[in-house]
Design an enzyme around this catalytic site. Structure first.
Site, PDB file in Angstrom:
ATOM      1  NE  ARG A 233      -2.353  10.165   8.117  1.00  0.00           N
ATOM      2  CZ  ARG A 233      -1.315  10.552   7.376  1.00  0.00           C
ATOM      3  NH1 ARG A 233      -0.245  11.028   7.950  1.00  0.00           N
ATOM      4  NH2 ARG A 233      -1.357  10.423   6.066  1.00  0.00           N
TER       5      ARG A 233
ATOM      6  CE  LYS B 242       2.986  -9.887  -0.441  1.00  0.00           C
ATOM      7  NZ  LYS B 242       3.114  -8.499  -0.475  1.00  0.00           N
TER       8      LYS B 242
ATOM      9  CD  GLU C 216       4.304  -9.343  -7.418  1.00  0.00           C
ATOM     10  OE1 GLU C 216       3.777  -9.926  -6.457  1.00  0.00           O
ATOM     11  OE2 GLU C 216       4.235  -8.106  -7.573  1.00  0.00           O
TER      12      GLU C 216
ATOM     13  NE  ARG D  84      10.080  -4.533 -11.463  1.00  0.00           N
ATOM     14  CZ  ARG D  84       8.953  -4.661 -10.779  1.00  0.00           C
ATOM     15  NH1 ARG D  84       8.520  -3.677 -10.018  1.00  0.00           N
ATOM     16  NH2 ARG D  84       8.250  -5.765 -10.841  1.00  0.00           N
TER      17      ARG D  84
ATOM     18  CG  HIS E 170       4.705 -13.570  -3.072  1.00  0.00           C
ATOM     19  ND1 HIS E 170       4.443 -12.247  -3.392  1.00  0.00           N
ATOM     20  CD2 HIS E 170       3.752 -14.300  -3.691  1.00  0.00           C
ATOM     21  CE1 HIS E 170       3.382 -12.185  -4.176  1.00  0.00           C
ATOM     22  NE2 HIS E 170       2.934 -13.416  -4.363  1.00  0.00           N
ATOM     23  CG  ASN E 171       6.190  -8.778  -2.749  1.00  0.00           C
ATOM     24  OD1 ASN E 171       5.357  -9.660  -2.572  1.00  0.00           O
ATOM     25  ND2 ASN E 171       5.938  -7.518  -2.494  1.00  0.00           N
TER      26      ASN E 171
ATOM     27  CG  MET F 259      -3.533  -3.544   0.056  1.00  0.00           C
ATOM     28  SD  MET F 259      -3.993  -4.874  -1.066  1.00  0.00           S
ATOM     29  CE  MET F 259      -3.463  -6.312  -0.162  1.00  0.00           C
ATOM     30  N   GLY F 260      -6.785  -2.185   2.920  1.00  0.00           N
ATOM     31  CA  GLY F 260      -7.567  -2.219   4.145  1.00  0.00           C
ATOM     32  C   GLY F 260      -9.058  -2.321   3.858  1.00  0.00           C
TER      33      GLY F 260
ATOM     34  CG  LEU G 167     -10.684   2.480   6.449  1.00  0.00           C
ATOM     35  CD1 LEU G 167     -11.910   3.313   6.785  1.00  0.00           C
ATOM     36  CD2 LEU G 167     -11.096   1.048   6.107  1.00  0.00           C
ATOM     37  CB  ALA G 168      -5.102   2.749   1.571  1.00  0.00           C
TER      38      ALA G 168
ATOM     39  CB  SER H 240       0.339 -11.760  -2.023  1.00  0.00           C
ATOM     40  OG  SER H 240       0.449 -11.618  -3.424  1.00  0.00           O
TER      41      SER H 240
HETATM   42  P1  NBP Z   1      -0.793   2.611   1.319  1.00  0.00           P
HETATM   43  O1  NBP Z   1       0.487   1.859   1.409  1.00  0.00           O
HETATM   44  O2  NBP Z   1      -0.983   3.592   0.256  1.00  0.00           O
HETATM   45  O3  NBP Z   1      -0.997   3.359   2.746  1.00  0.00           O
HETATM   46  C1  NBP Z   1      -2.094   4.210   2.951  1.00  0.00           C
HETATM   47  C2  NBP Z   1      -2.588   4.116   4.380  1.00  0.00           C
HETATM   48  O4  NBP Z   1      -1.534   4.451   5.293  1.00  0.00           O
HETATM   49  C3  NBP Z   1      -3.721   5.096   4.621  1.00  0.00           C
HETATM   50  O5  NBP Z   1      -4.642   4.512   5.503  1.00  0.00           O
HETATM   51  C4  NBP Z   1      -2.985   6.257   5.255  1.00  0.00           C
HETATM   52  O6  NBP Z   1      -3.811   7.087   6.034  1.00  0.00           O
HETATM   53  C5  NBP Z   1      -2.023   5.523   6.120  1.00  0.00           C
HETATM   54  N1  NBP Z   1      -0.939   6.368   6.617  1.00  0.00           N
HETATM   55  C6  NBP Z   1       0.070   6.990   5.940  1.00  0.00           C
HETATM   56 BR1  NBP Z   1       0.342   6.909   4.146  1.00  0.00          BR
HETATM   57  N2  NBP Z   1       0.862   7.702   6.733  1.00  0.00           N
HETATM   58  C7  NBP Z   1       0.344   7.553   7.965  1.00  0.00           C
HETATM   59  C8  NBP Z   1       0.727   8.043   9.231  1.00  0.00           C
HETATM   60  N3  NBP Z   1       1.808   8.813   9.379  1.00  0.00           N
HETATM   61  N4  NBP Z   1      -0.022   7.684  10.302  1.00  0.00           N
HETATM   62  C9  NBP Z   1      -1.094   6.905  10.164  1.00  0.00           C
HETATM   63  N5  NBP Z   1      -1.503   6.380   8.965  1.00  0.00           N
HETATM   64  C10 NBP Z   1      -0.804   6.722   7.897  1.00  0.00           C
HETATM   65  O7  NBP Z   1      -2.044   1.617   1.331  1.00  0.00           O
HETATM   66  P2  NBP Z   1      -2.262   0.210   0.599  1.00  0.00           P
HETATM   67  O8  NBP Z   1      -1.853   0.256  -0.824  1.00  0.00           O
HETATM   68  O9  NBP Z   1      -3.644  -0.212   0.949  1.00  0.00           O
HETATM   69  O10 NBP Z   1      -1.249  -0.768   1.353  1.00  0.00           O
HETATM   70  C11 NBP Z   1      -1.285  -0.994   2.751  1.00  0.00           C
HETATM   71  C12 NBP Z   1      -0.121  -1.918   3.106  1.00  0.00           C
HETATM   72  O11 NBP Z   1      -0.295  -3.164   2.396  1.00  0.00           O
HETATM   73  C13 NBP Z   1       1.246  -1.386   2.678  1.00  0.00           C
HETATM   74  O12 NBP Z   1       2.220  -1.806   3.576  1.00  0.00           O
HETATM   75  C14 NBP Z   1       1.478  -2.035   1.327  1.00  0.00           C
HETATM   76  O13 NBP Z   1       2.849  -2.154   1.011  1.00  0.00           O
HETATM   77  C15 NBP Z   1       0.832  -3.401   1.553  1.00  0.00           C
HETATM   78  N6  NBP Z   1       0.361  -4.074   0.338  1.00  0.00           N
HETATM   79  C16 NBP Z   1      -0.193  -3.363  -0.695  1.00  0.00           C
HETATM   80  C17 NBP Z   1      -0.654  -4.045  -1.826  1.00  0.00           C
HETATM   81  C18 NBP Z   1      -1.287  -3.287  -2.972  1.00  0.00           C
HETATM   82  O14 NBP Z   1      -1.547  -3.934  -4.005  1.00  0.00           O
HETATM   83  N7  NBP Z   1      -1.566  -2.005  -2.844  1.00  0.00           N
HETATM   84  C19 NBP Z   1      -0.540  -5.433  -1.893  1.00  0.00           C
HETATM   85  C20 NBP Z   1       0.003  -6.128  -0.810  1.00  0.00           C
HETATM   86  C21 NBP Z   1       0.443  -5.443   0.302  1.00  0.00           C
HETATM   87  P3  NBP Z   1      -4.443   8.439   5.406  1.00  0.00           P
HETATM   88  O15 NBP Z   1      -5.659   8.009   4.656  1.00  0.00           O
HETATM   89  O16 NBP Z   1      -4.757   9.268   6.595  1.00  0.00           O
HETATM   90  O17 NBP Z   1      -3.392   9.054   4.512  1.00  0.00           O
END
Ligand code: NBP
Length: 487
Positions: free
Chosen positions: A36, A186, A193, A290, A189-190, A16-17, A13-14, A131
């Site tokens: 978690r 993907k 980007e 970068r 794509h990145n 994206m989720g 639940l970050a 994305s």
């Molecule tokens: P993050 O990449 O920041 O991941 C956070 C999530 O991972 C939280 O739910 C966290 O749980 C969980 N987590 C971690 Br960190 N370590 C863990 C572990 N050891 N066991 C279980 N859960 C764990 O979140 P996000 O930015 O929403 O991205 C999610 C995915 O989507 C990533 O792969 C990211 O690359 C991809 N993505 C992101 C974007 C963007 O714009 N942000 C865009 C497209 C794709 P917790 O709350 O307990 O710490």
């Protein structure tokens, strides 16, 4: 025992989720969520998800018990080992036929492996690129699914409902291919980007240093650019960025430290291009740019030691002409960047044994994602005309535009060199363009050198391809040549 009423489970639940879950809920799917740190489940249910039909779980067992069968479980956690650990912990609660979906930015080789490993356990795996960032996830991302095709019919209605749609309503989501194909697309794509962002940055610096444009003037120039060939999300958000003022009324853009971060997907694309022998130079340069930006302290020192040309501004009477040259340089470089990205996709088809629908990929990128643009519609048209097209630059539309604009592109770069403004992506794009359209490159000399010092042999223009020759260049070497292979 909980009632199994949920259509899909989501772990992570970050940003994206959470947004994907809310999007699924909007489209009538009942989602059960787990994280978690379980307090985030409660916070989410009490806050963002309040008043929805979203359910929570405090363990993976509870999550799986609430899902209709075959279960669909989507993982949105940090890419890498965390995904493997999450899958491992899920396994005791899954049954044959259930579907595990990884929607994070996983490396495609991990998705190849996971598809195989789960298939051996009777489970279906989908590795999907998502994305569009936070807003995309909430209101319509571009979704690029690959993995086990047997799972696609069960996932398709959810993904296509929540995905962005192009003007005619077509969703920016379709099946990409087996194994890691979705995550591969993907990744490219990145990489693209990275290229788009670097090109826009170079146009910005060239106009800033060449003309001394202010943030307000940039806002107007970019707003104008966004009405034409460069119409895209990244130009649109740059326009907004230029217009944004800090609390003191000054443009925020002028206060932001000039060191760029990265999370690795651009680097993966460049590494894969090197592994496959594909000249994806613009993405490579964008990653390195970068890295160079991150050397801020060294650059500050060097700026006082190393001299550039005497910086003359472009004369005011040439302002409009120069802005147009830079716009054209940006457009031409962008064409090269996408052509290189598609070359990489073509080579991946051969190396991985995938069949990628190139027009379909353009359509998936057409809306919802960070590189969305009108230009992707032109790419789709090119592949609709000829699905076997070897290189985008050879399509009439693109070759016509390049032939028309190449003189302006060169002029923009001449100014950059004269002003001492760094333009690695513009320059590498032009170098690629000139290399690609050159019938005879100096590799004959290179082959002669290789044969001279290492007896590596060469092919001849006057003999059929595949026949290799060795010359005893000094009269001292032996008759034995080295084995011919590509390393
Ligand atoms: P993050 O990449 O920041 O991941 C956070 C999530 O991972 C939280 O739910 C966290 O749980 C969980 N987590 C971690 Br960190 N370590 C863990 C572990 N050891 N066991 C279980 N859960 C764990 O979140 P996000 O930015 O929403 O991205 C999610 C995915 O989507 C990533 O792969 C990211 O690359 C991809 N993505 C992101 C974007 C963007 O714009 N942000 C865009 C497209 C794709 P917790 O709350 O307990 O710490």
């Amino acid at each position: 025992m909980a009632e199994a009423t949920c259509d899909i489970g989501l772990i992570g639940l970050a940003v994206m989720g959470q947004n994907l879950v809310l999007n699924m809920n909007d489209h009538g799917f009942k989602v059960c969520v787990f994280n978690r740190t379980t307090s985030k489940v409660d916070e989410f249910l009490a806050d963002e998800a309040k008043g929805t039909q979203i359910e929570g779980a405090h363990s993976l067992e509870e999550l799986c018990s609430k899902l209709k069968t075959p279960r669909r479980v989507m993982i949105m956690v940090k890419a890498g080992d965390v995904v493997d650990k999450t899958i491992e912990s899920l396994l005791p609660y899954l049954e044959k036929g259930d579907i595990v979906i990884d929607g994070g930015n996983s490396l495609f080789t991990d998705s190849n492996r996971r598809t195989k490993e789960l298939a051996e356990k009777g489970l279906h795996y989908i590795g999907t690129g998502v994305s569009g960032g936070e807003e995309g996830a909430r209101f319509g991302p571009s979704i690029m699914p690959g993995g086990d095709p047997a799972a696609w019919p069960a996932v398709k209605p959810i993904f296509q409902a929540i995905a962005a749609k192009v003007e005619d309503g077509t969703p920016c989501c379709d099946w990409v291919g087996e194994g890691g194909a979705g995550h591969y697309v993907k990744m490219v794509h990145n990489g693209i980007e990275y290229g788009d962002m670097q090109l826009i940055g170079e146009a910005y610096q060239l106009l800033k240093d060449g003309l001394g444009l202010t943030a307000d003037e940039f806002e107007a120039v970019f707003a104008e650019w966004n009405k034409g060939e460069l119409d895209s999300y990244l130009i649109e958000i740059s326009t907004t960025i230029f217009g944004k003022k800090d609390d003191d009324g000054q443009p925020i853009i002028d206060k932001i430290l000039d060191t760029a971060g990265q999370k690795g997907t651009g680097k993966w694309t460049a590494i894969d291009a090197l592994d496959n022998g594909m000249p994806v130079t613009l993405i490579g340069e964008s990653v390195f740019a970068r890295c160079l930006s991150a050397l801020k302290d060294e650059r500050v020192v060097a700026s006082k030691v190393l001299h550039g040309p005497k910086q003359e501004k472009i004369p005011a009477e040439h302002k409009a002409e120069f802005i147009e040259e830079v716009r054209r340089a940006l457009y031409c470089s962008k064409m090269v960047s996408y052509a290189q990205g598609y070359m990489l996709l073509r080579s991946a088809e051969k190396v991985q044994g995938w069949t990628l629908n190139m027009g379909g990929v353009a359509l998936m990128w057409r809306g919802g994602c960070i590189i969305r643009s009108a230009f992707l519609g032109d790419i789709k048209k090119a592949f609709d005309k000829d699905e076997k097209l070897t290189n985008l630059l050879l399509d009439d539309f693109f070759s016509g535009a390049l032939n028309k604009y190449q003189a302006s592109w060169r002029k923009a770069l001449i100014h950059a060199i004269e002003l001492g403004v760094p333009t690695p992506a513009f320059s590498t794009a032009l170098a690629f363009y000139d290399g690609y359209r050159t019938e005879r490159l100096p590799a004959n000399l290179l082959q002669a050198q290789r044969d001279f010092f290492g007896a590596h042999t060469y092919e001849r223009l006057d003999k059929p391809r595949g026949e290799f020759f060795h010359t005893n260049w000094t009269g001292r070497g032996g008759r034995v040549s080295s084995t011919t292979y590509n390393a």
